[in-house]
Write a protein that holds these residues in place. Structure first.
Motif, PDB file in Angstrom:
ATOM      1  N   SER A  21       0.851  -1.188   0.000  1.00 11.80           N
ATOM      2  CA  SER A  21       0.000   0.000   0.000  1.00 11.80           C
ATOM      3  C   SER A  21       0.883   1.234   0.000  1.00 11.80           C
ATOM      4  O   SER A  21       1.996   1.210   0.529  1.00 11.80           O
ATOM      5  CB  SER A  21      -0.896   0.029   1.243  1.00 11.80           C
ATOM      6  N   MET A  34      -0.262   7.037 -10.719  1.00 11.98           N
ATOM      7  CA  MET A  34       0.540   6.443  -9.649  1.00 11.98           C
ATOM      8  C   MET A  34       1.213   5.174 -10.174  1.00 11.98           C
ATOM      9  O   MET A  34       0.686   4.496 -11.068  1.00 11.98           O
ATOM     10  CB  MET A  34      -0.329   6.095  -8.443  1.00 11.98           C
ATOM     11  N   GLY A  55      -8.017   5.175 -12.467  1.00 11.42           N
ATOM     12  CA  GLY A  55      -7.964   3.736 -12.255  1.00 11.42           C
ATOM     13  C   GLY A  55      -8.459   2.945 -13.448  1.00 11.42           C
ATOM     14  O   GLY A  55      -8.478   1.718 -13.427  1.00 11.42           O
ATOM     15  N   ARG A  72      -6.223   1.554  -7.157  1.00 11.44           N
ATOM     16  CA  ARG A  72      -6.158   2.782  -6.369  1.00 11.44           C
ATOM     17  C   ARG A  72      -7.520   3.091  -5.783  1.00 11.44           C
ATOM     18  O   ARG A  72      -8.556   2.703  -6.341  1.00 11.44           O
ATOM     19  CB  ARG A  72      -5.648   3.951  -7.213  1.00 11.44           C
ATOM     20  N   ASN A  74      -9.132   6.573  -4.702  1.00 10.94           N
ATOM     21  CA  ASN A  74      -8.932   8.025  -4.637  1.00 10.94           C
ATOM     22  C   ASN A  74      -9.533   8.633  -3.369  1.00 10.94           C
ATOM     23  O   ASN A  74      -9.041   9.649  -2.888  1.00 10.94           O
ATOM     24  CB  ASN A  74      -9.504   8.690  -5.883  1.00 10.94           C
ATOM     25  N   THR A  78      -4.798   6.373  -1.781  1.00 11.85           N
ATOM     26  CA  THR A  78      -3.936   5.202  -1.611  1.00 11.85           C
ATOM     27  C   THR A  78      -3.893   4.390  -2.906  1.00 11.85           C
ATOM     28  O   THR A  78      -4.915   4.217  -3.568  1.00 11.85           O
ATOM     29  CB  THR A  78      -4.439   4.327  -0.453  1.00 11.85           C
ATOM     30  N   VAL A  79      -2.710   3.908  -3.213  1.00 17.62           N
ATOM     31  CA  VAL A  79      -2.513   2.997  -4.332  1.00 17.62           C
ATOM     32  C   VAL A  79      -1.988   1.674  -3.777  1.00 17.62           C
ATOM     33  O   VAL A  79      -1.274   1.657  -2.778  1.00 17.62           O
ATOM     34  CB  VAL A  79      -1.563   3.590  -5.393  1.00 17.62           C
ATOM     35  N   CYS A  96       6.914   3.495  -4.360  1.00  9.77           N
ATOM     36  CA  CYS A  96       5.708   4.129  -4.866  1.00  9.77           C
ATOM     37  C   CYS A  96       6.106   5.436  -5.561  1.00  9.77           C
ATOM     38  O   CYS A  96       7.056   6.109  -5.128  1.00  9.77           O
ATOM     39  CB  CYS A  96       4.793   4.403  -3.682  1.00  9.77           C
TER      40      CYS A  96
END
Length: 120
Positions: A21, A34, A55, A72, A74, A78-79, A96
């Protein structure tokens, strides 16, 4: 300031799974593509996977295609990187990355890295 904080790394046996994460702060997350990169000891940092702002589009290195899944959230900024069927050659520090440029991943920001070790 912008922070990308990875979590979820660790030691796993070959064939196992891990989920990384990356929690972002200090940037408008939904406007950035990302991605994940990795760097093994003595090697260059290599692209692993990327996801566009919504995404809706993803991209993977050939070495992980079919085994890793990027996603991800939004709302949570977080990805994620779900890693399945791990191999010893996946051992690396995973970083990341955030890129305003989009899918081509001209990286603006990096996380500090998370160690992933796969034992045979």
């Amino acid at each position: 300031q912008v922070q990308l904080v990875e979590s979820g790394g660790g030691l796993v046996q070959a064939g196992g799974s891990l989920r990384l994460s990356c929690a972002a702060s200090g940037l408008t997350f939904s406007t950035y593509a990302m991605g994940w990169f990795r760097q093994a000891p003595g090697k260059e940092r290599d692209f692993v996977s990327a996801i566009n702002w919504s995404g809706g589009s993803t991209n993977y290195a050939n070495s992980v295609k079919g085994r890793f899944v990027i996603s991800r959230d939004n709302a949570k900024s977080t990805v994620y990187l779900q890693m399945n069927g791990l191999k010893p050659e996946d051992t690396a520090v995973y970083y990341c990355a955030a890129a305003k440029s989009g899918f081509e991943m001209r990286v603006d920001y990096w996380g500090q890295g998370a160690q992933v070790t796969v034992s045979s």
